[in-house]
Design an enzyme around this catalytic site. Structure first.
Site, short mmCIF file in Angstrom:
data_model
loop_
_atom_site.label_atom_id
_atom_site.label_comp_id
_atom_site.label_asym_id
_atom_site.label_seq_id
_atom_site.Cartn_x
_atom_site.Cartn_y
_atom_site.Cartn_z
N ARG A 89 0.81 -1.21 0.00
CA ARG A 89 0.00 0.00 0.00
C ARG A 89 0.85 1.26 0.00
O ARG A 89 0.30 2.36 -0.02
CB ARG A 89 -0.87 0.02 1.26
CG ARG A 89 -2.29 -0.45 1.05
CD ARG A 89 -2.95 -0.44 2.42
NE ARG A 89 -4.35 -0.22 2.36
CZ ARG A 89 -5.28 -1.18 2.37
NH1 ARG A 89 -4.93 -2.44 2.38
NH2 ARG A 89 -6.55 -0.86 2.37
N ARG A 145 -10.09 6.93 4.42
CA ARG A 145 -9.36 5.86 3.72
C ARG A 145 -9.14 6.22 2.26
O ARG A 145 -8.10 5.88 1.69
CB ARG A 145 -10.13 4.55 3.84
CG ARG A 145 -9.94 3.88 5.21
CD ARG A 145 -11.11 3.02 5.59
NE ARG A 145 -11.28 1.87 4.73
CZ ARG A 145 -12.45 1.25 4.54
NH1 ARG A 145 -13.54 1.68 5.14
NH2 ARG A 145 -12.51 0.20 3.75
P1 ADP Z 1 -9.89 -1.76 2.26
O1 ADP Z 1 -9.09 -2.08 1.03
O2 ADP Z 1 -11.37 -1.85 2.06
O3 ADP Z 1 -9.49 -0.44 2.90
P2 ADP Z 1 -8.44 -3.72 3.96
O4 ADP Z 1 -9.14 -4.81 4.65
O5 ADP Z 1 -7.46 -4.08 2.90
O6 ADP Z 1 -9.62 -2.82 3.38
O7 ADP Z 1 -7.66 -2.78 5.02
C1 ADP Z 1 -8.29 -2.29 6.17
C2 ADP Z 1 -7.30 -1.48 7.01
O8 ADP Z 1 -6.22 -2.32 7.46
C3 ADP Z 1 -6.59 -0.31 6.31
O9 ADP Z 1 -7.39 0.86 6.31
C4 ADP Z 1 -5.32 -0.18 7.17
O10 ADP Z 1 -5.58 0.48 8.39
C5 ADP Z 1 -4.98 -1.62 7.52
N1 ADP Z 1 -4.05 -2.21 6.51
C6 ADP Z 1 -4.33 -3.26 5.68
N2 ADP Z 1 -3.30 -3.50 4.86
C7 ADP Z 1 -2.34 -2.60 5.16
C8 ADP Z 1 -1.04 -2.31 4.64
N3 ADP Z 1 -0.52 -3.02 3.63
N4 ADP Z 1 -0.34 -1.27 5.19
C9 ADP Z 1 -0.83 -0.56 6.19
N5 ADP Z 1 -2.05 -0.75 6.72
C10 ADP Z 1 -2.81 -1.77 6.22
#
Ligand code: ADP
Length: 190
Positions: A89, A145
């Site tokens: 990300r 987000r």
């Molecule tokens: P979405 O893509 O709908 O935002 P996710 O389930 O992928 O949902 O992620 C939810 C939350 O988990 C993010 O908003 C973040 O806080 C955390 N998160 C997930 N993956 C990462 C990542 N690769 N780096 C940092 N935070 C993460």
């Protein structure tokens, strides 16, 4: 080895399409969001830390999530490949993933970018919040987000273009049509 990064804004359908890809190509699925939600559910220390960031719509610090990803990857045995969902990300995360795979003699096969207009994303996430009660699927956190996505995550598109791994997929319309486009793209790189 088929290593796929599925990419897109919150609500772009990464999780939904990943489930289908896993079934068809018989690879493993690593969703960092699912890993973190499981930690929260189990009441671990990591879960408590993660919750603070997730409830604010913020990303976890790179070092922390990179460690989590590395240990999740190490726990996979006899894998034919992995679909990475929600990771990377940020650019440091993409660099870390590249290094981790290189150390295992592997590489990313393709990055699939699910492109969905912002009004459709909002609608999907608000509906998901109503149906599942997911804590971060409320209007205020969704907006945060999306801001984080545009500032920290979307620069990865350029990064993967430079790596020659970038493929854009139209991520709205019929689920089956989206999946067919994804499969056609995967079959080209397989
Ligand atoms: P979405 O893509 O709908 O935002 P996710 O389930 O992928 O949902 O992620 C939810 C939350 O988990 C993010 O908003 C973040 O806080 C955390 N998160 C997930 N993956 C990462 C990542 N690769 N780096 C940092 N935070 C993460």
């Amino acid at each position: 080895m088929l290593n796929i990064v599925i990419f897109g804004a919150p609500g772009s359908g990464k999780g939904t399409q990943s489930e289908r890809i896993v079934e068809k190509y018989n690879i493993n699925h690593i969703s960092t969001g699912d890993v973190l939600r499981a930690e929260i559910k189990n009441g671990t220390e990591l879960g408590q830390t993660a919750k603070k960031y997730m409830d604010q719509g913020q990303l976890l610090p790179d070092e922390l999530i990179i460690d989590i990803l590395a240990s999740t990857l190490d726990n996979l045995k006899d894998s034919k490949g992995v679909i990475f969902d929600g990771f990377p990300r940020t650019i440091p995360q993409a660099e870390a993933l590249k290094k981790m795979l290189a150390e295992r003699g592997q590489d990313i096969s393709v990055m699939l970018d699910l492109e969905v207009p912002e009004d459709i994303l909002m609608e999907r996430l608000i509906n998901r919040g109503k149906q599942t009660g997911r804590a971060d699927d409320n209007e205020e956190t969704i907006k945060k987000r999306l801001v984080v996505y545009h500032s920290q995550t979307s620069p990865l598109k350029e990064w993967y273009k430079k790596e020659n791994k970038y493929e854009q997929i139209k991520g709205y319309g019929e689920l089956e049509v989206i999946f067919a486009d994804i499969c056609a793209t995967i079959d080209k790189v397989k």
